[in-house]
Design an enzyme around this catalytic site. Structure first.
Site, PDB file in Angstrom:
ATOM      1  N   PRO A 213       0.797  -1.238   0.000  1.00 37.71           N
ATOM      2  CA  PRO A 213       0.000   0.000   0.000  1.00 37.71           C
ATOM      3  C   PRO A 213       0.825   1.282   0.000  1.00 37.71           C
ATOM      4  O   PRO A 213       0.271   2.356  -0.191  1.00 37.71           O
ATOM      5  CB  PRO A 213      -0.816  -0.109   1.288  1.00 37.71           C
ATOM      6  N   PHE A 214       2.152   1.186   0.214  1.00 33.45           N
ATOM      7  CA  PHE A 214       2.978   2.396   0.262  1.00 33.45           C
ATOM      8  C   PHE A 214       4.180   2.282  -0.678  1.00 33.45           C
ATOM      9  O   PHE A 214       5.299   2.640  -0.340  1.00 33.45           O
ATOM     10  CB  PHE A 214       3.424   2.678   1.705  1.00 33.45           C
ATOM     11  N   GLU A 231       4.231  -0.301   5.208  1.00 35.25           N
ATOM     12  CA  GLU A 231       4.017   0.347   6.512  1.00 35.25           C
ATOM     13  C   GLU A 231       3.875   1.863   6.418  1.00 35.25           C
ATOM     14  O   GLU A 231       4.663   2.539   5.767  1.00 35.25           O
ATOM     15  CB  GLU A 231       5.184   0.016   7.456  1.00 35.25           C
ATOM     16  N   LYS A 247       4.834  -4.770  13.553  1.00 40.50           N
ATOM     17  CA  LYS A 247       5.737  -5.631  14.308  1.00 40.50           C
ATOM     18  C   LYS A 247       5.127  -7.016  14.312  1.00 40.50           C
ATOM     19  O   LYS A 247       4.050  -7.231  14.884  1.00 40.50           O
ATOM     20  CB  LYS A 247       5.927  -5.135  15.760  1.00 40.50           C
TER      21      LYS A 247
END
Length: 428
Positions: A213-214, A231, A247
């Site tokens: 997504p990034f 992230e 994490k």
């Protein structure tokens, strides 16, 4: 002032590829792609910013104050990055390890041309628009045809051997058992020297096998970032601030039963949950520095999200801020992100510097943007390839969180799992 208008795009996926291909002519490029990944706090499907009208480039000294002034003066869209080593601007810390990339510590630019795609709707924001400039650009964009450059296999070296890695993680565990830290993210570098790659081809391969997504394609002259990051570091929407640390990692399997079991094992792992919860507490503390009273909340705790390569455990922490609070101040008080440092943060960063052998630079830093109304969105630079074409140096790093429950051999295996995608696209 920007000239702003909209256009309907009938084949948005194809148009995204054409936009990125067209962008390669410019010295400065930031291309952000959500890959249509379903996420609560997404807004644009794709953003392209190119061609600096103004820019700021600096080392760690007074970097956040310089960025704050630049952001307040321009009051415009700004795109760029914060390197991990800006920690030295906020704390009494140092970065003395090997650096083969030599990127500036901070770089942002005010783009002349900006494209924001959501669904089929394209927003265009141009500075100093000349007659028919957008129409000319648009014709060039839709004429761009996809191509792939054949790349040579890259000979990748490992900065820290397996034996050395295990010894260093054992040393970190001794720090934990003495009570110096509770958790720390330990990273190691893979690299290639005297190497030429085709950044766009490598990025497209990495994005195709990861679909995060990034995703980010970044270019500043001869400095490149090719990122498949899953992230988010920090986002601001109005008065709301959102952090989504990762994490906890487990492997994907083609077999559905094995894949579901891997996901379930991650969800129920005491070690992975403790890692995540420690970082949630750290992020809550970071956000509290700029939050209005009693506004810090945990919206999601230890949720499992699935990506093409791995399952990840993600939590979502939010806060409210006062309208007068500087967006740069919000970022500064949370930087570097807890998921890439540890707890307590300063002690963890000191031990990281002592045991790691590579200056992190842009790896585990952040790429993103500010809007004219003081909103922002920044990722975490992981699952990424960094390239300095002038130095002919290619680098990627991977890491894992070390806690009292860590087993050095298993942490090493987790690092190799995270490195798979970068190895695959560089070794074809």
């Amino acid at each position: 002032m920007r000239t702003h208008f909209s256009k309907t795009i009938f084949e948005p996926i194809q148009f995204k590829n054409q936009l990125l291909l067209w962008s390669q002519q410019f010295r400065e490029v930031v291309f952000l792609d959500s890959n249509n990944y379903h996420q609560k706090y997404a807004y644009y499907d794709c953003i392209l910013a190119v061609d600096a009208f103004t820019s700021i480039k600096t080392d760690e000294q007074n970097a956040f104050e310089d960025l704050k002034q630049y952001q307040q003066q321009t009051k415009d869209w700004l795109f760029g990055y914060l390197s991990y080593d800006l920690k030295n601007d906020t704390e009494e810390l140092q970065s003395n390890n090997h650096d083969g990339l030599h990127f500036p510590d901070l770089f942002f630019f005010q783009p002349k041309k900006l494209f924001l795609l959501k669904g089929n709707e394209l927003e265009v924001h141009y500075l100093r628009l000349c007659d028919d400039e957008f129409e000319t650009d648009f014709e060039e964009i839709i004429q761009c045809a996809a191509f792939e450059v054949q790349t040579s296999k890259v000979e990748i070296k490992q900065r820290i051997s397996k034996e050395s890695y295990i010894a260093k993680v054992t040393s970190m565990l001794e720090h934990i058992h003495r009570g110096d830290i509770y958790e720390a993210n330990f990273c190691m570098e893979f690299y290639a020297e005297n190497t030429t790659i085709h950044p766009l081809t490598i990025y497209n391969k990495l994005n195709y096998i990861s679909n995060p997504p990034f995703a980010t394609f970044f270019k500043n002259n001869h400095n490149y970032l090719l990122s498949a990051s899953p992230e988010r570091f920090l986002k601001k929407e109005g008065l709301k601030v959102i952090s989504q640390p990762i994490k906890g990692t487990s492997k994907r399997y083609e077999d559905e039963i094995l894949d579901n079991q891997s996901k379930l094992d991650l969800q129920n792992s005491p070690k992975e949950r403790s890692e995540n919860i420690m970082i949630v507490d750290l992020v809550r503390n970071d956000l509290s520095h700029t939050a209005t009273k009693s506004s810090v909340e945990v919206e999601e705790l230890c949720q499992i999200y699935s990506f093409k390569q791995v399952h990840q455990m993600i939590s979502t922490i939010v806060s409210q801020v006062d309208a007068s609070t500087s967006p740069v101040e919000i970022i500064k008080t949370a930087f570097p992100m807890g998921s890439m440092t540890g707890a307590p943060k300063i002690s963890a960063m000191n031990i990281i510097e002592e045991l790691e052998e590579t200056k992190r630079g842009l790896y585990s830093g952040s790429v993103g943007y500010f809007t004219p109304n003081n909103d922002f969105d920044f990722n975490v630079v992981i699952r990424s390839i960094l390239y300095n074409s002038k130095e002919q140096y290619v680098s990627f790093s991977v890491g894992s969180a070390i806690t009292s429950l860590s087993e050095p051999e298993k942490e090493y295996e987790e690092c190799l799992l995270k490195a798979n995608a970068m190895f695959e696209v560089l070794s074809e």
